[in-house]
Design an enzyme around this catalytic site. Sequence first.
Site, short mmCIF file in Angstrom:
data_model
loop_
_atom_site.label_atom_id
_atom_site.label_comp_id
_atom_site.label_asym_id
_atom_site.label_seq_id
_atom_site.Cartn_x
_atom_site.Cartn_y
_atom_site.Cartn_z
N GLU A 440 47.85 45.99 39.38
CA GLU A 440 46.69 45.54 40.15
C GLU A 440 47.12 45.27 41.59
OE1 GLU A 440 45.96 41.62 38.75
OE2 GLU A 440 44.65 41.11 40.42
N ASP A 513 48.02 39.99 37.30
CA ASP A 513 48.36 38.58 37.52
C ASP A 513 48.12 37.77 36.26
OD1 ASP A 513 48.98 39.17 40.09
OD2 ASP A 513 47.09 38.44 40.95
N ASP A 515 46.51 35.24 35.54
CA ASP A 515 45.41 34.29 35.68
C ASP A 515 44.12 34.91 35.14
OD1 ASP A 515 44.67 36.16 37.55
OD2 ASP A 515 45.09 34.90 39.29
N ASP A 517 41.50 36.16 36.61
CA ASP A 517 41.13 37.44 37.23
C ASP A 517 41.99 38.57 36.69
OD1 ASP A 517 39.07 36.53 38.73
OD2 ASP A 517 40.27 36.19 40.56
#
Length: 652
Positions: A440, A513, A515, A517
Amino acid sequence: MADEMKNEAGTNPMKVESEYGADQIQILEGLEAVRKRPGMYIGSTSIKGLHHLVYEIVDNSVDEALVGACDTINVQINEDNSITVEDNGRGIPVGIQEKAGRPAVEVVFTVLHAGGKFGGGGYKVSGGLHGVGASVVNALSEWLEVYVCREGKIHKQRYERGNAVMPLTVVGECGDRHGTKVIFKPDAEIFEDTVYDFSMLQQRLREMAFLTKNLKIVLTDVRGEEPVTKTYHYEGGIREFVTYLNRSAVALYPDVIYCEGTQNNVYVEVALQHNDGFNENIYTFVNNINTPEGGMHLTGFKNALTKVFNDYGRKNKILKDNEENLSGEDLREGLTAIVSVKIEDPQFEGQTKQKLGNSIARAATDSVVTEQLTYFLEQNPAIAKAICEKAVLAQRARAAARKARDMTRRKTALEGMTLPGKLADCSDKDPKNCEIYIVEGDSAGGSAKTARSRATQAILPLRGKILNVEKAREDRIYGNAEIKAMITAFGTGIHEDFDIEKLRYDKIIIMTDADVDGAHIATLLLTFIYRFMPELIKTGHVYLAQPPLYKVEKNKKVWYAYSDDELNSILMEIGRDSNNKIQRYKGLGEMDAEQLWDTTMDPAKRVLKKVMMDDETRSELDLTFTTLMGDQVEPRREFIEQNAKFAKNLDI
Ligand code: TSJ
């Protein structure tokens, strides 16, 4: 009946073994075969086979419910992982069976029924035959006890590894109650694992309850500190199943359409409802057994659906004379349906024996659906119109998509495979050695390109949010640059063009990541793979990278923590003091190339999660993706929190 059945007062367990052993030799041989080759009878001795034992027993109680003789089944996981199944039916007959010269209930548990065999997929070949499978469960149990409450008496018998260790004995009175209770403990000599999984049982028992309207199934787990109980009871049966499957989608109309009828001794039940999405979700069952490969009942249903809507469309001028017929595919866009048939002597075909072969089921399903759906549409013109209009839109989109797809096909044929510009490919040409990281963001992609091992690791950076394929029609999907890049990089093609032999990498690793998102992006990517090339997941080529959440430094030494728990245990170990430096990674971009390599990409040290899926979990998994991608926020949040559910830890 529970209490009294447990009470063995008044019994004389007796030393009946010798008296009992003699004429049992032949029977023992039968059950000995089951113990020797358990896989032949229950598919496998893995966790799957272990759970199969429960379904085998419960099936018998469901049969009792199907003839209207019982309405409640209790299933309990006991503290020692033995299982209790109890129904309020007529009770297994206890009279002497002439041929065997022994009580019928004993025959049920000690004689291997010819029809009780299992193929690789674990299905029941014989339909509706009572007692099938009970002897197999008995043979594979360390011990099994049956209590039959019938004709006012509680009858008990106990078996060990398939052998009766007491004759059928009256152990008490049952008043006006009646029913059957079986307790069994799977044999640790046979099964790799003997610990039951609550959610696995829950899923299948819920399905059974959906498929048998008005039957109440209660599942209890007493292994924890507090007992856990789930009750499944659906008055609407498969109608409620459809509502449940569509629960996080937006329905196109409020009603669930329902057809029911019998033809040529085939009982047919169909429930359906369209949602505003684009996927087709049809689940088919024969005698309550899932048929993932479909078969005659599915064909009959599809034929009827296509025919009825085209007839309706013509008759009501929704389709003009000069317009083409709506295709089945168009009409099934956004369709959620259950097709359930009950048939004597079902024939299972196909490689995994999960496809119904009886053509009589096609005719019956076709005619029941044709008749009742036609009637329903006449009564509900607004719903009929909504479905037809959605199908017309689908027809147009499909034509546009076909054009776009033909263009990409022609391109590949003319120019060969042009790999995407953003791809930093690896140099090794043997796909078995190669892996591709889907990363990403450009900055993380940059670090990954520096960090990677060039020979075997390819990097494909993707920009920002990925197109949600659940929410886009096909023509838009094919126009999306990120999607095109993945399709060409993987090399396999998609849908009916998919060819695993052309896969350019052994591992497809999604690196986002750590998290919410990141989890969302990972799920969008998984959704794309799942919808366009599900075989990649089935064959275990798709992984999730696990970047660390924290870096801890002390006295020039470095630790990485992948969870808060892990951070705490590291701090416990090395001491939480001011010389500690703790860094929280907010994204992959915060790591330099060396850190990224050390923590997430080095095959010697990294941890990957493998994305798993099998046919049994197909409906749940489908749902998981739909839930996440759907419009409603609540189910999505819930999903993200449980994201690890469909990824299993795998150390590599
Ligand atoms: F198969 C089994 F033994 F494992 C088992 C069977 C396990 C459990 C939990 C329940 C049953 C079962 C069987 N529940 N209800 C019945 N019913 C009969 O066996 C039955 C009763 C009466 C008559 C009749 O014609 O009067 C016929 C049958 C097949």
